[in-house]
Design a protein around this motif. Structure first.
Motif, short mmCIF file in Angstrom:
data_model
loop_
_atom_site.label_atom_id
_atom_site.label_comp_id
_atom_site.label_asym_id
_atom_site.label_seq_id
_atom_site.Cartn_x
_atom_site.Cartn_y
_atom_site.Cartn_z
N ARG A 35 -9.62 2.38 -6.63
CA ARG A 35 -9.77 2.92 -5.25
C ARG A 35 -11.07 3.93 -5.25
NH1 ARG A 35 -5.65 5.20 -0.83
NH2 ARG A 35 -5.57 6.75 -2.46
N SER A 36 -10.93 4.92 -6.06
CA SER A 36 -11.94 6.05 -6.36
C SER A 36 -13.16 5.23 -6.93
CB SER A 36 -11.33 6.93 -7.46
OG SER A 36 -12.30 8.05 -7.45
N ARG B 265 -15.47 3.32 -4.42
CA ARG B 265 -16.18 4.19 -3.56
C ARG B 265 -17.48 4.54 -3.97
NH1 ARG B 265 -11.48 8.49 -2.09
NH2 ARG B 265 -10.15 7.14 -0.74
N THR C 5 1.09 4.23 -3.22
CA THR C 5 0.61 5.44 -2.64
C THR C 5 1.75 6.35 -2.43
OG1 THR C 5 0.51 5.05 -0.23
CG2 THR C 5 -1.64 4.61 -1.69
N ARG D 237 -5.22 4.32 -7.60
CA ARG D 237 -5.86 5.45 -7.00
C ARG D 237 -7.33 5.30 -7.96
NH1 ARG D 237 -0.78 7.46 -6.45
NH2 ARG D 237 -0.69 8.31 -8.78
N HIS E 80 0.78 -1.13 0.05
CA HIS E 80 -0.15 0.15 0.02
C HIS E 80 0.88 1.30 -0.09
CE1 HIS E 80 -2.64 3.04 1.52
NE2 HIS E 80 -3.46 2.57 1.07
#
Length: 301
Positions: free
Chosen positions: A29-30, A33, A9, A26, A5
């Motif tokens: 992950r977006s 959501r 990142t 990223r 992770h």
């Protein structure tokens, strides 16, 4: 996992591979959501899996007739009932996912590259090239897609292959407009000028620099257009101009079931429900991709 992770990142990646992996992480992950985007991705995943394993998932043959079981209501033996020829509707809907997936994939593979290239060329060169290409594009955009598709299928003849060609021919103008608009925003940028000063030809600039920058917007539009492609294909099938019997195409199934809509509602309702669910899945997925891939959407949040 914690080290992975942190590696993904890291604000100062040590290599291009790390930067690309971090960007993909990223974006994923977006995307995760958004509940509707995940629902859309799940629907499309189920569609793909169903299409791949249709012969094993379908409980009956999609074309096998049994007149002794015609127009049976939904039951444990036939979850979606049977049609006027005694064919299991669930099996036909499952096998119909193959036709639907074939149509949307082939239309996307044909129309999106054509529109992307035309728009990029028009935006990069400008002048009379832009005027001519956009005039042709506007002619196609001025007519409804379904009407144009009907005209092309009527000229080419009914059939699944001709329906795919007709839908693809009517779908490319939207991608050309998007690619042209994107190209106009950066065709005079410094990095384009630097590549040109290094001796790169127009073909190299367009293929290696302009088109890749237009890809994200095109992918978003293609995903959002999938629902319209499915509805257009269903409309052609409903009119008898798409996939021909006995192929289990959803639009053709609705057309055959309209004669029984009052008493045997399931004959037309079940394939119609499949069209609605899959169309919503592509819409949800397209909205989610727009949120994570469109920089203007990210800036507005």
């Amino acid at each position: 996992m914690a080290r992975l992770h942190l590696w993904l990142t890291d604000d100062a990646p040590a290599s291009r591979w790390q930067a690309q992996a971090g960007q993909a992480f990223r974006v994923a992950r977006s995307f995760a959501r958004s509940p509707l985007a995940m629902l859309g991705a799940l629907i499309i995943l189920v569609l793909v899996v169903t299409a791949l394993f249709a012969p094993w998932l379908a409980p009956y043959s999609p074309v096998g007739q049994n007149l002794g079981e015609r127009l049976l209501p939904p039951s444990w033996a036939h979850w979606m009932g049977t049609d006027e020829l005694g064919r299991d509707i669930l099996s036909r809907v499952i096998h119909g996912t193959r036709i639907t997936l074939l149509i949307v994939v082939m239309v996307a593979l044909i129309s999106a590259p054509i529109g992307l290239v035309i728009g990029a060329v028009a935006g990069y060169f400008g002048g009379w090239t832009d005027r001519v290409l956009m005039a042709i594009t506007d002619v196609f955009l001025s007519l409804p897609k379904l009407i144009m598709a009907l005209a092309f299928v009527a000229a080419l003849g009914a059939g699944l292959q001709n329906a795919i060609i007709a839908i693809a021919v009517t779908s490319w103008p939207a991608y050309a407009r998007i690619a042209r608009a994107e190209t106009l925003t950066f065709r005079n940028s410094e990095f384009i000028s630097a590549v040109t000063l290094q001796g790169a030809s127009s073909l190299r600039v367009i293929s290696l620099h302009v088109i890749p920058l237009c890809m994200s917007s095109t992918i978003i539009r293609v995903t959002l257009d999938m629902a319209g492609i499915i509805l257009t294909a269903a409309g052609l099938g409903f009119l008898g101009l798409g996939a021909q019997p006995p192929l289990p195409e959803w639009g053709a199934m609705i057309s055959r079931g309209r004669s029984f809509i009052l008493d045997q509602w399931w004959v037309a309702t079940m394939p119609g429900f499949a069209i609605i669910v899959v169309s919503l899945g592509f819409c949800f997925l397209g909205d989610g991709l727009r949120d994570v891939l469109d920089p203007r959407q990210r800036e507005g949040r």
